[in-house]
Motif scaffolding. Structure first.
Motif, PDB file in Angstrom:
ATOM      1  N   ARG A 125     155.303  98.949  44.185  1.00 11.44           N
ATOM      2  CA  ARG A 125     156.653  98.559  44.519  1.00 11.44           C
ATOM      3  C   ARG A 125     157.604  99.060  43.421  1.00 11.44           C
ATOM      4  N   SER A 126     157.228  98.868  42.160  1.00 10.91           N
ATOM      5  CA  SER A 126     158.160  99.252  41.106  1.00 10.91           C
ATOM      6  C   SER A 126     158.255 100.770  41.019  1.00 10.91           C
ATOM      7  N   LEU A 127     157.146 101.468  41.365  1.00  7.99           N
ATOM      8  CA  LEU A 127     157.219 102.937  41.392  1.00  7.99           C
ATOM      9  C   LEU A 127     158.204 103.398  42.461  1.00  7.99           C
ATOM     10  N   ALA A 128     158.069 102.790  43.665  1.00  5.82           N
ATOM     11  CA  ALA A 128     158.948 103.172  44.768  1.00  5.82           C
ATOM     12  C   ALA A 128     160.397 102.887  44.420  1.00  5.82           C
ATOM     13  N   MET A 129     160.622 101.738  43.809  1.00  7.21           N
ATOM     14  CA  MET A 129     161.988 101.374  43.457  1.00  7.21           C
ATOM     15  C   MET A 129     162.550 102.311  42.397  1.00  7.21           C
ATOM     16  N   ALA A 130     161.668 102.763  41.499  1.00  6.21           N
ATOM     17  CA  ALA A 130     162.129 103.701  40.472  1.00  6.21           C
ATOM     18  C   ALA A 130     162.603 104.990  41.129  1.00  6.21           C
ATOM     19  N   ASP A 131     161.875 105.432  42.184  1.00  2.58           N
ATOM     20  CA  ASP A 131     162.289 106.630  42.926  1.00  2.58           C
ATOM     21  C   ASP A 131     163.677 106.435  43.530  1.00  2.58           C
ATOM     22  N   VAL A 132     163.845 105.284  44.183  1.00  2.00           N
ATOM     23  CA  VAL A 132     165.126 104.990  44.819  1.00  2.00           C
ATOM     24  C   VAL A 132     166.239 105.072  43.793  1.00  2.00           C
ATOM     25  N   GLN A 133     165.969 104.427  42.669  1.00  2.00           N
ATOM     26  CA  GLN A 133     166.986 104.371  41.637  1.00  2.00           C
ATOM     27  C   GLN A 133     167.335 105.772  41.118  1.00  2.00           C
ATOM     28  N   ARG A 134     166.277 106.589  40.926  1.00  2.00           N
ATOM     29  CA  ARG A 134     166.516 107.917  40.385  1.00  2.00           C
ATOM     30  C   ARG A 134     167.397 108.731  41.335  1.00  2.00           C
ATOM     31  N   ILE A 135     167.126 108.615  42.626  1.00  2.00           N
ATOM     32  CA  ILE A 135     167.941 109.367  43.582  1.00  2.00           C
ATOM     33  C   ILE A 135     169.369 108.854  43.593  1.00  2.00           C
ATOM     34  N   ALA A 136     169.493 107.511  43.549  1.00  2.00           N
ATOM     35  CA  ALA A 136     170.838 106.940  43.542  1.00  2.00           C
ATOM     36  C   ALA A 136     171.608 107.432  42.327  1.00  2.00           C
ATOM     37  N   ASP A 137     170.945 107.400  41.163  1.00  2.00           N
ATOM     38  CA  ASP A 137     171.594 107.890  39.941  1.00  2.00           C
ATOM     39  C   ASP A 137     171.958 109.365  40.090  1.00  2.00           C
ATOM     40  N   GLY A 138     171.027 110.128  40.734  1.00  2.00           N
ATOM     41  CA  GLY A 138     171.267 111.562  40.918  1.00  2.00           C
ATOM     42  C   GLY A 138     172.496 111.797  41.770  1.00  2.00           C
ATOM     43  N   LEU A 139     172.628 111.013  42.840  1.00  2.00           N
ATOM     44  CA  LEU A 139     173.799 111.170  43.701  1.00  2.00           C
ATOM     45  C   LEU A 139     175.064 110.858  42.914  1.00  2.00           C
ATOM     46  N   ASP A 140     174.996 109.813  42.088  1.00  2.00           N
ATOM     47  CA  ASP A 140     176.149 109.466  41.257  1.00  2.00           C
ATOM     48  C   ASP A 140     176.542 110.643  40.376  1.00  2.00           C
ATOM     49  N   THR A 141     175.527 111.218  39.709  1.00  2.00           N
ATOM     50  CA  THR A 141     175.802 112.343  38.819  1.00  2.00           C
ATOM     51  C   THR A 141     176.425 113.487  39.593  1.00  2.00           C
ATOM     52  N   ALA A 142     175.824 113.743  40.759  1.00  2.00           N
ATOM     53  CA  ALA A 142     176.329 114.859  41.561  1.00  2.00           C
ATOM     54  C   ALA A 142     177.798 114.649  41.914  1.00  2.00           C
ATOM     55  N   VAL A 143     178.130 113.418  42.284  1.00  2.00           N
ATOM     56  CA  VAL A 143     179.523 113.139  42.645  1.00  2.00           C
ATOM     57  C   VAL A 143     180.428 113.302  41.431  1.00  2.00           C
ATOM     58  N   SER A 144     179.970 112.775  40.296  1.00  2.00           N
ATOM     59  CA  SER A 144     180.849 112.820  39.126  1.00  2.00           C
ATOM     60  C   SER A 144     181.012 114.247  38.612  1.00  2.00           C
ATOM     61  N   ARG A 145     180.010 115.115  38.872  1.00  2.00           N
ATOM     62  CA  ARG A 145     180.155 116.509  38.445  1.00  2.00           C
ATOM     63  C   ARG A 145     180.908 117.348  39.479  1.00  2.00           C
ATOM     64  N   GLY A 146     181.212 116.769  40.594  1.00  2.00           N
ATOM     65  CA  GLY A 146     181.939 117.495  41.620  1.00  2.00           C
ATOM     66  C   GLY A 146     181.064 118.372  42.494  1.00  2.00           C
ATOM     67  N   ALA A 147     179.748 118.222  42.370  1.00  2.00           N
ATOM     68  CA  ALA A 147     178.857 119.045  43.186  1.00  2.00           C
ATOM     69  C   ALA A 147     178.767 118.504  44.610  1.00  2.00           C
ATOM     70  N   MET A 148     179.226 117.305  44.787  1.00  2.00           N
ATOM     71  CA  MET A 148     179.148 116.675  46.096  1.00  2.00           C
ATOM     72  C   MET A 148     180.403 115.832  46.250  1.00  2.00           C
ATOM     73  N   THR A 149     180.905 115.699  47.408  1.00  2.00           N
ATOM     74  CA  THR A 149     182.018 114.779  47.575  1.00  2.00           C
ATOM     75  C   THR A 149     181.437 113.390  47.760  1.00  2.00           C
ATOM     76  N   ALA A 150     182.252 112.396  47.589  1.00  2.00           N
ATOM     77  CA  ALA A 150     181.763 111.023  47.714  1.00  2.00           C
ATOM     78  C   ALA A 150     181.252 110.767  49.123  1.00  2.00           C
ATOM     79  N   ASP A 151     181.966 111.293  50.120  1.00  2.00           N
ATOM     80  CA  ASP A 151     181.543 111.089  51.505  1.00  2.00           C
ATOM     81  C   ASP A 151     180.207 111.746  51.770  1.00  2.00           C
ATOM     82  N   GLU A 152     180.085 112.949  51.221  1.00  2.00           N
ATOM     83  CA  GLU A 152     178.842 113.677  51.418  1.00  2.00           C
ATOM     84  C   GLU A 152     177.656 112.880  50.883  1.00  2.00           C
ATOM     85  N   ALA A 153     177.861 112.267  49.724  1.00  2.00           N
ATOM     86  CA  ALA A 153     176.777 111.500  49.105  1.00  2.00           C
ATOM     87  C   ALA A 153     176.366 110.341  49.993  1.00  2.00           C
ATOM     88  N   VAL A 154     177.325 109.787  50.698  1.00  2.00           N
ATOM     89  CA  VAL A 154     177.006 108.653  51.560  1.00  2.00           C
ATOM     90  C   VAL A 154     176.310 109.114  52.839  1.00  2.00           C
TER      91      VAL A 154
END
Lengths: 453, 493, 265
Positions: free
Chosen positions: B89-118
């Motif tokens: 469970r904690s491994l799976a959750m770590a994956d989820v978190q990593r992707i969520a963080d990745g999407l955040d980074t992508a949005v903040s770097r402008g590689a993705m729009t906020a809508d796209e991330a959603v």
């Protein structure tokens, strides 16, 4: 006094002491036992001091060489054809030439150097001669060129890092015998080194890079330095100081001045005295589980190390702070209360300032203890991280992975190359200089402000 | 709104509160500060605290609870099988978190729009590649469920953050307003501020309790996890320590006995060195040495205690080990061939003993000095020599205290890490030969937690079980020792 | 028994046991004893009286060289016991202290059993050849200190468990067990209640049969009750020394008179 009437008059067998001026045989024996006992004490202390001397001797003897480094002075021709093929001095193009591009230039320079000095040797290929240099030497030249592209096409004098084997040979750590089993350098190289050292082309100079430089990969001990680890320790100590001093002082004030005598207070006290004796590695486990596993703080970051060490140092600070608060006589408190100050005012206006020197002394000693602590840092990942980059700023100083002085020393001690042992000992000297300074400050503070009531 | 902004706003509010409340207090007294109950600064501080303290408290609690709550909401979407196992469970959750963080980074770097991330879906574009472009490396391909959970995670987090900002700011403003209303010349601002300070002091004192609780919980949870994967009796009574990192579980022998044996053996050697040397040093320094000698020798010996253990570790590894090998090794001076490598129980024990000398000596020194002078006078008055007085009167009187000191030293020795990691060797053995490599509980905690093993494998989790036993043993020793020493002190107070 | 006290007080024809001549004692810079000369007789109780800090205890501690254990203390002059200079280089203070026992102001039994407390001295000085001899010595000492009946059933109980008066008598037993020739007592009753004080005073009078007893006391009544000779100390000087009766009834020095009548204290 019925007892006395039953006592036989001591005329019967009364012990008689002889003249005081003659030492009785028994006294002689007892005095001999006395002397023996004293001698045991002297022996015990001597052994302790001999151990201390041996330890310090080992540190100094093994560590001092780390502060000098062997360099080879040579002229390198920075051929334009190799470094700037297009000839337009475009910095982007120059940057594309990797260190591999510089290696032949250095090789040629070495060939010239050997030939000029008239050294007879079967090694004459630049590629093999380059074994005498650090693999970081090419990068050294490359950075100089990128810094100043105008150098291209000229011949410049460079003082390049010698390889760790050459350095070891100059310091007496490596000899021809040990090289027989070493693929990195052959005894023939050493003949060249001998010749070049004789005329000062190869020389040992003070190694600032060891104090300010970054750590290097396992194969380049000659380049490794403590600088980043010192910064890591600095940020960690900043966290420890900023957290443990206020929390420690606040806790001590409560326990010493306000706490009622009850179970809760006792419980806190028992906790503090036990935490002071909990092995430091257990604090490492705590740091790993709470700060990294649970709170998801970045691994290997000084902030995590600082938090962990804060929890470890707190009991020490609380204990010494309470001692200094206790040493302020109650008459001071009564005097303040007598003029109508509240309890809180009497503590913050009178008791605390008077106890401050003692508190600071205790804090510095606590910090020194934390600075040298290694075991908890192992568990939060500060060992194994190769600290090759300086933090970009204050925030990244706290949050980016880094090493710390003791962790760096441990890291070096684990590496197989004996050249790293020298670095580890040298690192210890730097660490001890910091600790000594802190302790001296504490002693001076105590001397300067100590008050006897 | 990020937490740092909220923090800044709270600080600003409390600074404003300080000045307006102070002003109001003065105004209510007609500008005459003498008619106020408290000094004007107390009115200001009261308002500042009212604005900041409850708001900060709520902010802190929110920041701790929000991830836990979101975690439990999200993880209910995981397959039943994964949910059942804490590790999975904690491994799976770590994956989820990593992707969520990745999407955040992508949005903040402008590689993705906020809508796209959603809205992004696995089929439409390669999420892994998109994230790799902004420097977020993912170990494996992203599956649809995980991505969706990550997006849900982001949505919940941003909703949570909005509510957090609202709640905290409302509380801050409310606190400020109430404090401002209450500010009046008769209001007992000083008492109110002092009560607040007192609660801060109490909170600071509770950090000690929280630390202990933290230690106990972090050990208990992970130890429990370990015992659910590895039988307890095999751990406590196993005589072989052979962890394997290739397979998960089963293949490893994680017996505790060789480790505790090594720990006790090395500690015993250390105490055999430290106790006689430390005790005799203390006796000589406190009873025989002249003032000048004492003032030089005592700090010198105490220097041994100020040297970090990593230094002793290196000393053991690089100086003492080879030295002992030269004497007891195969081609050694004695020609006895007892020792085959520099790292051995003897090496670590000897060096640890040196480290403990000042520990034993300064504790014993205190304890010997606590024996009242009247005892010495009584003995000298009968014509006893100094050593007779020491051996027959002072040491017996000081015995409980000295036993306490030795127990504390033993607890130190058992918990010592760096010297054994570097000096004792890595092989666990149940040998009686002090010149053989041995390993200890602490050394294995380090090697199991810094190894490459997966966090949820028994090979890693065993470190927590080891830490738990270490904690229990040293805690028991400390409690007994401190109790003895305290009772001893009280006897002469 | 009390009636006998007076009658015995005029026995004066005893040999000189301790002879002090021009004794000076310095504690660092402080001149604590100034030029004291005194002859103390055998089988006599001699009392040292005087206000606090007058040096009487300091002088007492010179007689068995207890002052040696204080680093900053320096003794000059001449103290002879049986005509042997106790500050002679050849004299071992350990041997001297076996011959000159001491009882302290506060009872200070060792944290050992009653038996071991008393046996301590004989053991270190090797006064017995075997266990039963040691038993005899302990029993005799306890009897002489008038505490045997109280402790005979619990010889192996800790000495610290006794009452204050019992503890002090135990300390006296401990001192007499080594068969000293001189017994020094430094305010032995100051920590005791009146009943215990009376017991110890009677004991002192009995001890006079075998020992030369020197007692420092704050109480003039006590000095009058137990001693035959009295020395009055004031500010480090020995002001007056003589028959106890005479000191208390017809002192020669005005300072003595002021002290005895309670004007300096």
């Amino acid at each position: 006094m019925t007892d006395l009437t039953t006592t036989p008059t001591p005329g019967g067998k009364r012990h008689s002491y002889g003249s005081l001026l003659d030492e009785s045989p028994r006294t002689k024996k007892r005095n001999a036992a006395e002397t023996r006992f004293r001698v045991y004490g002297v022996i015990a202390i001597s052994i302790g001091l001999i151990f201390l001397a041996a330890l310090l001797f080992a540190i100094v003897r093994n560590g001092i060489p780390a502060f000098t480094q062997t360099y080879i002075v040579m002229d390198v021709e920075l051929t334009a054809a190799k470094l700037d093929k297009k000839g337009n001095r475009d910095i982007e193009d120059i940057k594309k030439v990797s260190t591999f591009g510089y290696n032949p230039l250095i090789g040629t320079a070495l060939e010239t150097l050997v030939a000029e000095n008239g050294v007879e040797t079967e090694i004459n290929k630049g590629k093999e001669l380059r074994d005498m240099l650090s693999s970081g030497a090419a990068a050294q030249v490359r950075f100089a060129v990128i810094d100043n592209p105008d150098l291209i096409g000229t011949t410049q004098e460079f003082t390049l890092l010698a390889g760790s084997r050459v350095d070891g040979y100059m310091k007496g750590r490596v000899d021809r015998e040990s090289l027989a089993r070493d693929p990195n350098l052959s005894p023939a190289h050493l003949d060249i080194v001998d010749a070049l050292a004789a005329d000062g082309t190869i020389k040992r100079i003070f190694n600032w890079d060891f104090i300010t430089g970054t750590d290097a990969s396992e194969s380049r001990p000659e380049q490794a330095g403590m600088g980043v680890a010192i910064l890591g320790s600095f940020f960690m100590m900043l966290v420890v100081l900023l957290l443990s001093l206020p929390i420690g002082v606040a806790a001590s004030i409560y326990l010493e001045e306000f706490a009622p005598q009850n179970m809760f207070t006792d419980f806190i006290e028992v906790n503090i005295s036990n935490l002071a004796a909990v092995p430091s590695i257990v604090f490492g486990i705590l740091g790993l589980a709470v700060f990294i596993q649970f709170a998801h703080l970045p691994q290997s970051a000084p902030i995590v190390g600082g938090l962990t060490l804060t929890l470890m140092t707190l009991p020490t600070i609380v204990i010494s702070t309470r001692a200094s608060l206790k040493s302020v006589p109650p008459s001071i408190r009564s005097a303040a209360l007598g003029v109508g100050a509240s309890k809180m005012q009497s503590v913050f206006h009178h008791v605390l300032p008077l106890a401050m020197p003692g508190i600071l002394t205790g804090t510095i000693i606590g910090l020194a203890q934390a600075l040298g602590e290694t075991a908890p840092l192992l568990l939060i990942g500060m060992v194994g991280y190769i600290a090759t980059n300086y933090p970009d700023g204050v925030a990244s100083g706290f949050l980016d992975p880094n090493s710390a002085m003791p962790a760096q020393i441990f890291e070096w001690a684990k590496r197989a190359d004996p050249a790293y042992y020298e670095r580890a000992w040298g690192g210890i000297i730097i660490l001890l200089v910091f600790l000594l300074t802190m302790n001296l400050i504490a002693i001076l503070l105590r001397r300067r402000f100590e008050r006897r009531w | 709104m990020p937490a740092s902004w909220i923090l800044l706003i709270i600080i600003a509010l409390s600074v404003i509160g300080y000045f307006i409340a102070k002003q109001r207090a003065l105004a209510s007294g007609g500008g005459d500060r003498r008619v106020l109950h408290s000094l004007p600064k107390y009115y200001g501080t009261n308002a500042a605290l009212a604005a900041a303290a409850p708001a900060l408290l709520i902010l802190g609690i929110w920041m701790i609870l929000q991830p836990v709550v979101i975690d439990s909401i999200i993880s209910s979407n995981l397959p039943e099988a994964v949910q059942a196992d804490r590790g999975e469970r904690s491994l799976a959750m770590a994956d989820v978190q990593r992707i969520a963080d990745g999407l955040d980074t992508a949005v903040s770097r402008g590689a993705m729009t906020a809508d796209e991330a959603v809205d992004i879906r696995v089929g439409a574009s390669n999420v892994r590649e998109r994230l790799a472009e902004v420097g977020v490396a993912l170990g494996s391909e992203v599956d649809a469920n995980t991505l969706q959970m990550a997006q849900e995670y982001r949505a919940l987090t941003s909703t949570g953050n909005i509510w957090r900002a609202i709640a905290v700011l409302v509380v801050a403003l409310g606190g400020l307003a109430i404090a401002y209303m209450m500010t009046h010349k008769d209001f007992r601002a000083r008492n109110s501020v002092e009560r607040a300070i007192l609660s801060l002091l109490i909170a600071a004192a509770c950090v000690a309790i929280l630390t202990t609780v933290g230690i106990v919980f972090s050990l208990i949870f992970n130890t429990h996890d370990f015992f659910s994967r590895y039988p307890a009796e095999d751990f406590f009574f196993g005589t072989r320590w052979e962890p394997s990192f290739s397979g998960r579980g089963g293949a490893s022998d994680l017996g505790f006995l060789p480790l505790i044996w090594g720990t006790l053996f090395i500690s015993l050697i250390a105490l055999l060195v430290a106790v006689p040397l430390g005790l005799f040093s203390a006796i000589y320094l406190s009873e025989y040495a002249s003032k000048p000698v004492r003032s030089i020798v005592k700090p010198l010996l105490e220097m041994l205690a100020g040297i970090p253990t990593i230094v002793y570790g290196l000393f053991a590894l690089l100086t003492v080990g080879p030295l002992l090998l030269d004497v007891f090794g195969r081609d050694g001076v004695l020609g006895v061939n007892w020792m085959s490598g520099g790292t051995a129980a003897m090496t670590a024990g000897l060096v640890m003993g040196i480290m403990l000398i000042p520990f034993v000596s300064s504790l014993s020194d205190d304890i010997i000095n606590a024996v009242p002078q009247a005892m010495r006078d009584g003995s000298f008055g009968l014509g006893a020599t100094q050593s007779e007085t020491l051996r027959q009167v002072i040491l017996p009187a000081a015995l409980p205290g000295i036993v306490g000191a030795i127990l504390l030293a033993a607890s130190r020795a058992i918990g010592e890490t760096m010297i054994v990691v570097l000096g004792a060797g890595a092989a666990a053995s149940l040998s009686l030969n002090p010149f053989e490599a041995m390993t200890t509980v602490t050394a294995k905690i380090v090697s199991q937690l810094t190894g490459d093993g997966e966090f949820n494998s028994p090979e890693t989790l065993v470190a927590f079980a080891l830490g738990m036993t270490l904690f229990v043993i040293t805690l028991a020793l400390n409690i007994v020792a401190l109790w003895i020493v305290r009772r001893y002190r009280e006897q002469y107070e | 028994m009390r009636d006998n006290f007076r009658a015995e007080n005029d026995v004066t024809t005893n040999a000189v046991k301790i002879a002090a001549r021009n004794v000076q004692v310095y504690y660092g810079e402080t001149h604590a004893i100034k030029d004291v000369s005194v002859d103390i007789e055998d089988k006599t109780v001699t009392a040292f009286i005087g206000p606090s800090g007058c040096g009487k205890s300091t002088f007492l501690r010179c007689i068995n060289r207890m002052n040696d254990t204080i680093d900053i203390c320096r003794v000059e002059g001449d103290i002879r016991i049986d005509d042997e200079d106790i500050y002679d280089r050849r004299v071992d203070p350990v041997q001297l202290r076996a011959k000159v026992g001491m009882v302290f102001q506060k009872p200070n039994p060792f944290p050992k059993s009653i038996y071991d407390n008393v046996a301590y001295g004989p053991r270190i000085h090797g006064l017995s050849r075997n266990k039963s001899e040691l038993d005899d010595i302990v029993e005799r000492a306890l009897k002489r200190a008038a505490i045997w009946n109280e402790v005979r059933d619990r010889l192996h109980a800790p000495g610290t468990g006794l009452s204050g008066g019992q503890q002090q008598r135990l300390c006296i037993a401990r001192a007499v067990a080594t068969e000293p020739e001189v017994l020094l007592m430094d305010e032995p009753c100051s920590a005791l209640d009146p009943i215990a004080t009376a017991q110890v005073e009677e004991l002192i009078d009995e001890l006079r049969q075998n020992y030369s007893v020197v007692i420092v006391t704050h109480s003039m009544q006590q000095a009058a009750r137990v001693s035959q000779k009295t020395a009055f100390f004031h500010l480090g000087n020995l002001v007056e020394f003589g028959e106890t009766d005479k000191i208390f009834t017809a002192p020669e020095d005005p300072r003595t008179e002021s002290y005895i009548t309670g004007r300096i204290g």
